[in-house]
Write a protein that holds these residues in place. Structure first.
Motif, PDB file in Angstrom:
ATOM      1  N   SER A  61      -3.861   3.771  -9.105  1.00 28.08           N
ATOM      2  CA  SER A  61      -2.606   3.478  -8.420  1.00 28.08           C
ATOM      3  C   SER A  61      -1.428   3.545  -9.386  1.00 28.08           C
ATOM      4  O   SER A  61      -1.583   3.443 -10.603  1.00 28.08           O
ATOM      5  CB  SER A  61      -2.653   2.089  -7.788  1.00 28.08           C
ATOM      6  OG  SER A  61      -2.624   1.080  -8.788  1.00 28.08           O
ATOM      7  N   THR A  63       1.000   1.407  -9.911  1.00 28.90           N
ATOM      8  CA  THR A  63       1.242   0.185 -10.670  1.00 28.90           C
ATOM      9  C   THR A  63       0.229   0.027 -11.807  1.00 28.90           C
ATOM     10  O   THR A  63       0.575  -0.423 -12.899  1.00 28.90           O
ATOM     11  CB  THR A  63       1.177  -1.053  -9.765  1.00 28.90           C
ATOM     12  OG1 THR A  63      -0.048  -1.038  -9.023  1.00 28.90           O
ATOM     13  CG2 THR A  63       2.342  -1.081  -8.799  1.00 28.90           C
ATOM     14  N   SER A 253       2.747  -4.990 -11.608  1.00 32.14           N
ATOM     15  CA  SER A 253       1.345  -4.888 -12.006  1.00 32.14           C
ATOM     16  C   SER A 253       0.911  -5.953 -12.995  1.00 32.14           C
ATOM     17  O   SER A 253      -0.227  -5.931 -13.461  1.00 32.14           O
ATOM     18  CB  SER A 253       1.093  -3.504 -12.619  1.00 32.14           C
ATOM     19  OG  SER A 253       1.882  -3.328 -13.792  1.00 32.14           O
ATOM     20  N   ASP A 313       1.033  -5.271  -6.960  1.00 30.14           N
ATOM     21  CA  ASP A 313       1.552  -4.077  -6.303  1.00 30.14           C
ATOM     22  C   ASP A 313       2.851  -4.457  -5.595  1.00 30.14           C
ATOM     23  O   ASP A 313       3.255  -5.625  -5.574  1.00 30.14           O
ATOM     24  CB  ASP A 313       0.513  -3.548  -5.301  1.00 30.14           C
ATOM     25  CG  ASP A 313       0.683  -2.049  -5.034  1.00 30.14           C
ATOM     26  OD1 ASP A 313       1.754  -1.499  -5.353  1.00 30.14           O
ATOM     27  OD2 ASP A 313      -0.267  -1.456  -4.500  1.00 30.14           O
TER      28      ASP A 313
END
Length: 414
Positions: A61, A63, A253, A313
């Protein structure tokens, strides 16, 4: 590839030497390692690119990719962190108390290193230098076991540090990296009682849970951060908006990012549309209770899991509460004990919040993002402890020490 037992034996021997080192020697070595990071940043960045390419192939992802990414600014920040640790007072050898007993014995309480510190962490390469610097200054050898996502970055960083240490009076084995990133190496560290004196997990909830449940080595539990921001009825709403945007969006994050927004019903109607618009610029998904949903334009319903989740996130849970008591009750039920905020101009509300909320860091009118060793003036941090025994909150040099009693007599016997 060296085995864990080999790394452990080398660390134990190195720790004995390091524990006796003079402060100027340690500081000079830290400054040399700091400069080496800057001098060899191209090598480190090249290694980091390998990790980033692999992570992107694996669909990591955005993040989490941010946690893994190094650039020139971040390497300079890592180097600055090491320099700041060098400039901090040495915690080793300090006698915090001294007294004389009725029989004439003089007893002192002197700070000493823990010995060998093991760190298991995930995808943030800056942890490698933070942990290395703090353990080194506090007289501890360290065995680092990073995640597979950052293996090339960690190898490059540790190689630079060890190559620099060879130029000093210290063995390079005071800072070592476990290059086997399999689950077996992580499990092995959890039971390496013969060599590791304390184990510190630094990462997501799954990693921390596994270490706490399975380690036979003493553990300092760090930082799952289900952090809350409560907007009181006496809040300055412009200030509240800035705090929430910073706490959620500056770096979602990390463990000190806000995950839940609690807002007093007296200001919810006015404030929620404002914060929704501000967060929309970052495409934050809002997961709201029924009262908040009725005011917000684009929120989705929150469920029980959302209140207890560290999203890491661009997701924020939102709940309208009827009182300060209800906000504190919600935090008490769902918090992981990391960082909580009240935004208010009511002094009595702020004092009640700080007294009754049982987390490592409790703020009035400031972002959760300040729960950080660098921001607290520690130079860096080994992690953020959410437990209460031995260490709590951002862990700096003093949290990496224990103590011994030194006793002097004149022939007394019992």
């Amino acid at each position: 590839m060296e085995t864990l037992n080999q790394l452990g034996e080398q660390a134990k021997n190195a720790a004995r030497l390091l524990s006796q080192a003079a402060t100027p020697q340690k500081n000079e070595a830290l400054r040399l390692m700091s400069q080496a990071l800057v001098d060899h940043q191209e090598t480190i960045l090249s290694a980091n690119q390998k990790d980033l390419a692999k992570a992107q192939e694996n669909g990591i992802s955005g993040t989490m990719l941010d946690r893994l990414t190094l650039n020139s600014d971040r390497i300079y920040a890592m180097a600055e962190g090491m320099r700041q640790v060098a400039d901090l007072p040495d915690p080793i050898g300090l006698v915090s108390q001294m007294w004389t007993t009725d029989n004439g014995l003089t007893i002192g309480k002197e700070s000493v290193p823990l010995g060998v510190v093991g760190i298991i962490y995930e995808s943030r390469p800056n942890v490698t230098t933070d942990a290395g610097a703090l353990c080194f200054k506090s007289g501890n050898a360290v065995i680092l076991r990073g995640g597979k996502e950052a293996i090339h970055s960690n190898q490059a960083i540790v190689h630079v540090l060890q190559k620099t240490l060879i130029q000093t009076a210290f063995p390079p084995t005071v800072i070592q990296l476990v290059e086997d990133t399999s689950r077996a190496s992580s499990t092995g560290m959890m039971t390496l009682n013969r060599y590791i004196d304390v184990l510190i997990p630094r990462g997501g909830a799954g990693l921390i849970k596994a270490v706490v449940e399975h380690a036979t080595v003493p553990v300092i539990e760090t930082g799952t951060g289900n952090c809350h921001v409560y907007i009181d009825k006496a809040a300055q709403l412009d200030m509240a908006k800035e705090i929430i945007v910073n706490a959620k969006c500056s770096r979602p994050s990390v463990c000190n990012a806000a995950e839940t927004l609690l807002i007093h019903e007296a200001v919810a109607q006015e404030f929620l549309p404002v914060i929704e618009e501000a967060l929309s610029a970052y495409q934050v998904e809002l997961r709201a209770d029924e009262k908040a949903q009725a005011i917000l334009q684009h929120a989705v319903p929150a469920n029980e899991t959302d209140w207890e989740t560290e999203f890491l996130d661009f997701i924020l849970a939102v709940k309208v509460v009827s009182s300060l008591d209800e906000a504190i009750e919600h935090i008490s039920r769902y918090s992981t004990g990391h960082s909580e905020v009240i935004v208010t101009d009511d002094y009595f509300a702020s004092r009640a919040f700080q007294k009754r909320v049982d987390s490592a860091a409790v703020y009035v009118n400031a972002s959760t993002r300040f729960t950080d060793g660098f921001e607290f003036g520690f130079g860096a941090e080994i992690g953020i402890s959410t437990q209460k025994l031995h260490a709590r909150g951002p862990m700096g040099l003093s949290e990496l020490t224990s103590y011994k009693y030194i006793i002097s007599g004149e022939g007394q016997i019992r």
